[in-house]
Design an enzyme around this catalytic site. Sequence first.
Site, PDB file in Angstrom:
ATOM      1  N   ASN A 272      44.425  34.427  40.297  1.00  0.00           N
ATOM      2  CA  ASN A 272      44.452  35.382  41.531  1.00  0.00           C
ATOM      3  C   ASN A 272      45.729  36.873  41.385  1.00  0.00           C
ATOM      4  OD1 ASN A 272      46.450  35.962  43.952  1.00  0.00           O
ATOM      5  ND2 ASN A 272      46.292  33.441  44.765  1.00  0.00           N
TER       6      ASN A 272
ATOM      7  N   TRP B  93      48.168  37.627  42.491  1.00  0.00           N
ATOM      8  CA  TRP B  93      49.575  37.982  43.294  1.00  0.00           C
ATOM      9  C   TRP B  93      50.286  36.862  41.784  1.00  0.00           C
ATOM     10  CZ3 TRP B  93      48.002  34.253  48.290  1.00  0.00           C
ATOM     11  CH2 TRP B  93      48.337  35.557  49.766  1.00  0.00           C
TER      12      TRP B  93
ATOM     13  N   GLN C 196      50.619  42.106  42.601  1.00  0.00           N
ATOM     14  CA  GLN C 196      49.535  42.739  43.567  1.00  0.00           C
ATOM     15  C   GLN C 196      51.619  42.417  44.316  1.00  0.00           C
ATOM     16  OE1 GLN C 196      47.871  41.019  46.411  1.00  0.00           O
ATOM     17  NE2 GLN C 196      48.204  42.310  47.848  1.00  0.00           N
TER      18      GLN C 196
ATOM     19  N   CYS D 140      45.265  44.037  46.819  1.00  0.00           N
ATOM     20  CA  CYS D 140      44.664  42.441  45.807  1.00  0.00           C
ATOM     21  C   CYS D 140      43.296  42.930  45.370  1.00  0.00           C
ATOM     22  CB  CYS D 140      44.066  41.644  46.459  1.00  0.00           C
ATOM     23  SG  CYS D 140      43.101  40.845  48.216  1.00  0.00           S
TER      24      CYS D 140
ATOM     25  N   HIS E 148      40.739  37.096  50.631  1.00  0.00           N
ATOM     26  CA  HIS E 148      41.820  37.576  49.591  1.00  0.00           C
ATOM     27  C   HIS E 148      41.071  37.980  47.796  1.00  0.00           C
ATOM     28  CE1 HIS E 148      45.520  37.852  47.446  1.00  0.00           C
ATOM     29  NE2 HIS E 148      45.176  37.305  46.058  1.00  0.00           N
TER      30      HIS E 148
END
Length: 643
Positions: free
Chosen positions: A283, A285, A75, A81, A251
């Site tokens: 995730n 990220w 991201q 996200c 998230h």
Amino acid sequence: MFSSPKRYKNQLYDVLKKECQENKKLFEDSEFPCNNTSLFYRNPLPGRVEWKRPGEINENPHLFVEGISSHDLNQGEVGNCWFVAACSCLALKPDLWQKVIPNWKEQEWDPKHPDRYAGIFHFNFWIFGEWTEVVVDDRLPTINGRLIYCHSKSKNEFWSALLEKAYAKLSGCYESLSGGNTGDAVVDFSGTVNEPLSLEAGNYRTDPKAKDKLFSDLLDVYERGGIISCSIAASPSERELRLANGLVKGHAYSVTAVKKVRLGHGLSAYFKNETIPLVRMRNPWGKHEWVGAWSDNSDEWQKIGNMERKNLGITVEDDGEFWMSFDDWCQNFTEADVCRLINTSVLSVQKIWHEVVHFGNWIKHSDPLKNRCGGCMNHKQTFLQNPQFVLNISQEEEELLVSLQQRDMKIHRARGAGENLTIGFAIFKVELNRKYRMHDIITQQTVAMSTYINARSVFLRKVLPKGRYIIIPTTFTPDTLGEFMLRVYTDQDAGCRELDLDKPQESCWSWLRGYPQVVTHIYIHAAEGLENQDRSGGADPYVIISCENKSVQSLVLKDTRDPLFDTRAIFYRKKPQKPINIQVWNSNPVKDQFMGQVVLPATLKDSADPQTLKLRRGASLKSEEMLGTISLRVVTSRELTAM
């Protein structure tokens, strides 16, 4: 693969690319220019933005590096996200991403023929019921030479950044992607049906049976190619707050696997056949993982044999991907989006659904009868002014899937709008012979009600018995205008169609044939004490309601003398002075047997509650022999011309 997609902004990829190649220039997209309007509408970026082509960012650019993977994505600076999580899921589904990124080999950089590169790409998205082709140039926003938004782990891989740019173009600008729903993005990538789940409200944390059923459903969705994502609800001040267990509130996470994992080592594991339900998460990220049971370094992995661990592809690194037990997943996450690939192919060995799609509008009209924006059932005076769709459940019992979707509003955020309407729908069981719009809720039975929420789509699953039903999609408040798409899935063709007419139409022959004067609703509730008709002490009764040479027949009920018919009929009566005949019959393979009847006189009295009448052998109410009783409700409207 699928029909030719609609062209967004009427831009033709093949024509534009050929034009650039012939003129030996790189494409510059005037519909999504390289300026601040394409970046933001409210919050400027912290730094000087330069738009660079991939070849200016890396000397060896590629669309894909060593294929496509859910590990590719990270991201960027915008809060999307939800979109990146959907991309991670998409990367696991070759059949899907090859629709979204068409002709990907042709779009790839070709070092042997650099003259063919024209700086133009195209992607397909499923937008409000149809595939739409979006063309973009390859100029990407950077600060200090680095991509601002979504980017791959490999610095020379650009599929995710270019896909995000096309999606931002659909949404007006990059900032419009800040805040969204993973399920919505998955639908845009696939045309799937999104079913939102509340893991708190569904008793999955406290009821083992509900939890086992949920895991079974999710395993089935995963194995059939569906896509699952989840998140933890958060207040505005808690967004992206990292918890002690490693999870992040507010998230979006993608579920990249749902598995029953075998416990034990060697042959003993196969003989014991002991398994544990696990889910694998990612995730967006690309870092920060769950640190509890079944995390990368947890002792629980010692319970798994080496071969099983190898098959699961366990990696011990902070790459954003991790495993959890299904119990921990239910306990920690609060919401999930389950996007089902509904199989409508007639050439499939799996369960096949019959699909009907309707597009409609909530519109205002000066004539109340032509209004189609009446609001939810709280507004009883206007509710039935909404669009109405009728369908038939033809089997004894059948599962119905209904998805109501409104147009995506993100593109309007730049002008201070862009909020979803609050939408939902109700399902009514109606008369078996109804073919005109409902004008009275009192005579109908509400069998299901969706939630009302300001989400892009609302979904409901419901098992219904055989009968005729009406779906009424609405906004929450009256006079709220908008567009909607209604998707209905049944086992068999349900003949789902919109009801346009309010009453029978008059014609030039009406003066000769007569025109209905009265509408009569008959609701047969139950019968009791029917005469014994077979050796088992019961019967197989059904009821027939007849009026002016038209009749409605109920289902046949098995082995009972006290049947619960729950049968409805509606008659538009040209000769209201003629009686209505209600007969009960016993179904028989050789010849059906007459069990009794009630003849309702012309002078009917409305009954708000069911009233009990005597079933008799003869053709009139004067017959002496009573064969049982039947309870029914009659509602007569004499306002046909005013409907």
